[in-house]
Design a protein around this motif. Sequence first.
Motif, short mmCIF file in Angstrom:
data_model
loop_
_atom_site.label_atom_id
_atom_site.label_comp_id
_atom_site.label_asym_id
_atom_site.label_seq_id
_atom_site.Cartn_x
_atom_site.Cartn_y
_atom_site.Cartn_z
N GLU A 240 -56.80 11.33 29.83
CA GLU A 240 -55.97 11.43 28.79
C GLU A 240 -56.65 11.36 27.51
O GLU A 240 -57.85 11.08 27.37
CB GLU A 240 -55.33 9.57 28.83
N LEU A 241 -55.86 11.60 26.47
CA LEU A 241 -56.37 11.54 25.03
C LEU A 241 -56.69 10.17 24.94
O LEU A 241 -55.54 9.44 24.64
CB LEU A 241 -55.59 12.27 24.43
N SER A 242 -57.71 9.61 24.64
CA SER A 242 -57.83 8.36 24.57
C SER A 242 -58.82 7.87 23.57
O SER A 242 -58.81 6.58 23.07
CB SER A 242 -58.21 7.34 25.92
N GLN A 243 -59.80 8.76 22.85
CA GLN A 243 -60.55 8.41 22.14
C GLN A 243 -61.03 9.39 21.28
O GLN A 243 -60.64 10.50 21.47
CB GLN A 243 -62.04 8.00 22.90
N SER A 244 -61.05 9.10 20.03
CA SER A 244 -61.14 10.27 18.96
C SER A 244 -62.23 10.25 18.09
O SER A 244 -63.23 9.36 18.27
CB SER A 244 -59.89 10.56 18.13
N MET B 19 -52.96 12.98 13.14
CA MET B 19 -54.48 12.85 13.32
C MET B 19 -55.13 11.31 13.09
O MET B 19 -55.85 10.65 13.85
CB MET B 19 -55.44 13.59 12.33
N ILE C 124 -53.74 9.47 15.98
CA ILE C 124 -54.51 9.62 17.43
C ILE C 124 -55.91 8.93 17.08
O ILE C 124 -56.18 8.05 18.06
CB ILE C 124 -55.08 11.15 17.41
N ALA C 125 -56.32 8.89 16.05
CA ALA C 125 -57.57 7.93 15.87
C ALA C 125 -57.55 6.55 16.16
O ALA C 125 -58.06 5.89 16.70
CB ALA C 125 -58.25 8.28 14.22
N GLY D 97 -56.75 5.72 19.58
CA GLY D 97 -58.08 5.72 20.31
C GLY D 97 -58.80 4.39 20.11
O GLY D 97 -59.24 3.83 21.23
N LEU E 81 -55.26 3.21 23.45
CA LEU E 81 -54.12 3.85 23.87
C LEU E 81 -54.13 5.03 24.13
O LEU E 81 -54.61 5.98 23.52
CB LEU E 81 -52.92 3.59 22.68
N ARG E 82 -53.45 5.44 25.46
CA ARG E 82 -53.53 6.83 25.79
C ARG E 82 -52.48 7.61 25.16
O ARG E 82 -51.37 7.13 25.54
CB ARG E 82 -53.86 6.93 27.26
N ILE E 83 -52.57 8.90 24.88
CA ILE E 83 -51.70 9.83 24.49
C ILE E 83 -51.54 10.82 25.59
O ILE E 83 -52.50 11.55 25.51
CB ILE E 83 -51.69 10.31 23.31
N PRO E 84 -50.36 11.20 26.35
CA PRO E 84 -49.16 10.51 26.12
C PRO E 84 -48.88 9.50 26.85
O PRO E 84 -47.77 8.82 26.84
CB PRO E 84 -48.15 11.71 26.45
N HIS E 85 -49.76 8.88 27.85
CA HIS E 85 -49.46 7.85 28.77
C HIS E 85 -48.77 6.64 28.01
O HIS E 85 -47.89 6.18 28.58
CB HIS E 85 -50.64 7.38 29.61
N LEU F 102 -51.21 22.57 13.88
CA LEU F 102 -52.94 22.25 13.41
C LEU F 102 -53.46 23.79 13.36
O LEU F 102 -52.77 24.64 13.51
CB LEU F 102 -53.49 21.78 14.48
N PHE G 276 -52.86 20.59 22.36
CA PHE G 276 -52.35 19.27 22.69
C PHE G 276 -51.18 18.87 21.89
O PHE G 276 -50.07 18.27 22.66
CB PHE G 276 -53.47 18.42 22.28
N GLU H 74 -55.13 17.86 28.90
CA GLU H 74 -55.33 16.40 28.46
C GLU H 74 -56.84 16.13 28.00
O GLU H 74 -57.79 16.81 28.79
CB GLU H 74 -54.86 15.21 29.10
N ARG H 75 -57.34 15.19 27.55
CA ARG H 75 -58.53 15.04 27.27
C ARG H 75 -59.21 14.07 28.12
O ARG H 75 -58.66 12.99 28.09
CB ARG H 75 -58.80 14.52 25.71
#
Lengths: 371, 371
Positions: A352-356, B250, B253-254, B257, B261-265, B275, B285, B367-368
């Motif tokens: 998941e995208l979880s850290q930036s 952005m 998202i930061a 993180g 919190l996970r995106i999109p979970h 972007l 994304f 996803e990341r």
Amino acid sequence: MATIHDVARLAGVSSVTVSRVINRAGNVKPATQTRVEQAIEALGYVPSGVAQSMRSKRTRTLALIVPDIQNVFWTTVARGVEDATQSRAYSVYLCNTDEDLAKQERYLDVLISQRVDGVIIAPCSAAAEPMVRLRDRAIPTVMIDRRVDGWEADNVSGDSLNGARSLVQHLIALGHRRIAMLAGPATTTTASDRVAGYRQALAEAGIAVDPRLIHFGEYKAQSGAQMLARIWEAPSPPTAVFAANNAIAMGVIAEAGRRGLRIPHDLALVCFDDLPDASSQLFPFLTVAAQPAYEIGARAAELLFDRLEGGDALPPRRVVLPTQLIIRASCGNQLAHSNGHGLSLPLTDTPELSQSGLPSNGRATIERIHP
Amino acid sequence: MATIHDVARLAGVSSVTVSRVINRAGNVKPATQTRVEQAIEALGYVPSGVAQSMRSKRTRTLALIVPDIQNVFWTTVARGVEDATQSRAYSVYLCNTDEDLAKQERYLDVLISQRVDGVIIAPCSAAAEPMVRLRDRAIPTVMIDRRVDGWEADNVSGDSLNGARSLVQHLIALGHRRIAMLAGPATTTTASDRVAGYRQALAEAGIAVDPRLIHFGEYKAQSGAQMLARIWEAPSPPTAVFAANNAIAMGVIAEAGRRGLRIPHDLALVCFDDLPDASSQLFPFLTVAAQPAYEIGARAAELLFDRLEGGDALPPRRVVLPTQLIIRASCGNQLAHSNGHGLSLPLTDTPELSQSGLPSNGRATIERIHP
DNA sequence: TGGCGACATCGTGAATGGTTGCCATGAGAA
DNA sequence: TTCTCATGGCAACCATTCACGATGTCGCCA
């Protein structure tokens, strides 16, 4: 639009007195001053910069000439120039050349006609000829990012040679031996400097340079794609690619995708210039040599103002700013081919995208999942 | 620098004749013409735009005033303006306001003093007062992206209302009911329009608007982070967030993180404005409503030139360009909470960067990976 | 052939809006 | 009475263009 004479008539004085009030030249009775100020206010008078330029021979105007205003590198440079400029009530013409010499010439003609006080330019070409217009007229000029053969003017750039060298050293340290160099136009000094850094790193590691791995193209994604294609269709392809700027790298990524090549598994990739914040934050993928773009712009503006104020007495100065090696994921941890198995760290369970932000360890194997 | 008189003296004619040669006004004997042209060449004479502006009252100069030259949206707009402008030998002053009204006023003062022929501006505020300087002087002005209350000038913008509406409809279709709206400054019409689109989509779906989920901040990442924090610390947080521009997204998202919190979970995310290419190519994304930024700039320039040529006779025109909904991965396929299990498609076996370009199916669960 | 008008060619002077050097005026001080 | 200084106007200047006028040339007609 109201002129100084309108103000003078309304205030019952001559235009000279109005001028004195505006320029705080003194020798104006307080009562007169007040009357003039009221007249200025009433008419909404703003002195004509055109007329002032006419007399003073200064336009309080600069030009910033860059190859690509849509590339983050250049917008960041522009921001640096902007900030340095804004406080001094100078205005900046923004000119975009697209690396097109004809366009650059058209712009220079217009700017000379507009009598800009100074120019900050990333020249399309290292040839002196297109720049003689500026030199012969002694228009204060600061070159950024690139040099011009035979004209020692003020210059601010990133350290292309050492930046390139450290990128290639990084690849070598990971085990790569066949590293392709996809450079910009041979007419730019950034291209030759980065190729020089590439050669130096190879030489220092005792690796012979294979000229077939060095290509000169343009600082554009399309060119990067073409160069990768050409290299990939030749015998004994490289295991790593050094793209001479971020746009070339994007083209390499696109073309690699079309060819089913996985980065870094089949091909490691590094490049010069960082990507937009949005990219490196969302997906810290590319290993880069980041130039201090903002500072390049800001310093260039400073040098230019020095010259505008101090005159031409100063000798030409050259500022070379260090680059920063930012290691991300596009090279993997080591050369896949050299240790016999593909990469790399095991995946965590919930992707998941979880850290930036920039990756803290720099080597996170963050990769893109094949849809 | 050589003047027209120097040329005249060298050619043995009067300055008027030189002027006639330059402007191809005719009534010049071929032999004289040649002599004058040789003199021009010999002296490298270029007519002074300053003096020409003085007489003609036109400076062949425009200004582009934007809030953030580092944001892709605005650089793309700038590119559109640039292209439209370049062919007509106009120059463009680039001004960056940082959404700061004081900075905008300083720029307007300078530009009025420089007597620009026209202005393309994204006003910091919908208040009319900061703009009266322009209106009162009848300086041809095209507003972009935003409107100003009580001044019907030419205007080019993206369709904020319907763009917002379609983003929220998308979230609703995925099962979201508690959707936060993180807007820009309440003083901008883009903020109010996007909030209106948000409200409309909710109303159409029969979902009550919870005013505690609507926040006004700035179009900056830091503000996005702060707004997310505030919302997350309040009771009953949302399952999705609509960020009113890419910078706010952005920040979201930061901050997500930082909060684990996970995106999109844990949180779906959509935003206005795309972007940079580098981002969407490398890592497609964010689901966005993309505005046709280049066209906004190009059309604005067209409208401005119309006015410069056609005079003020034309009624004010308003161009609203459609946005494009680009569905990527930041909302998952459906609301995680609503179907009881986290997302989503199984991972392919070898996670690598292997394909680029916008995702063909738009819904790839890219996803990341958590480092 | 002389005179006249039409037209081509090119220059003079003024104007654009502001600043600067120099000078004029008047008040107050010595 | 003379000197000084504050105040403010006149004229010139910057580079170019425009309106107008001054030549010169040529053709046509008497």
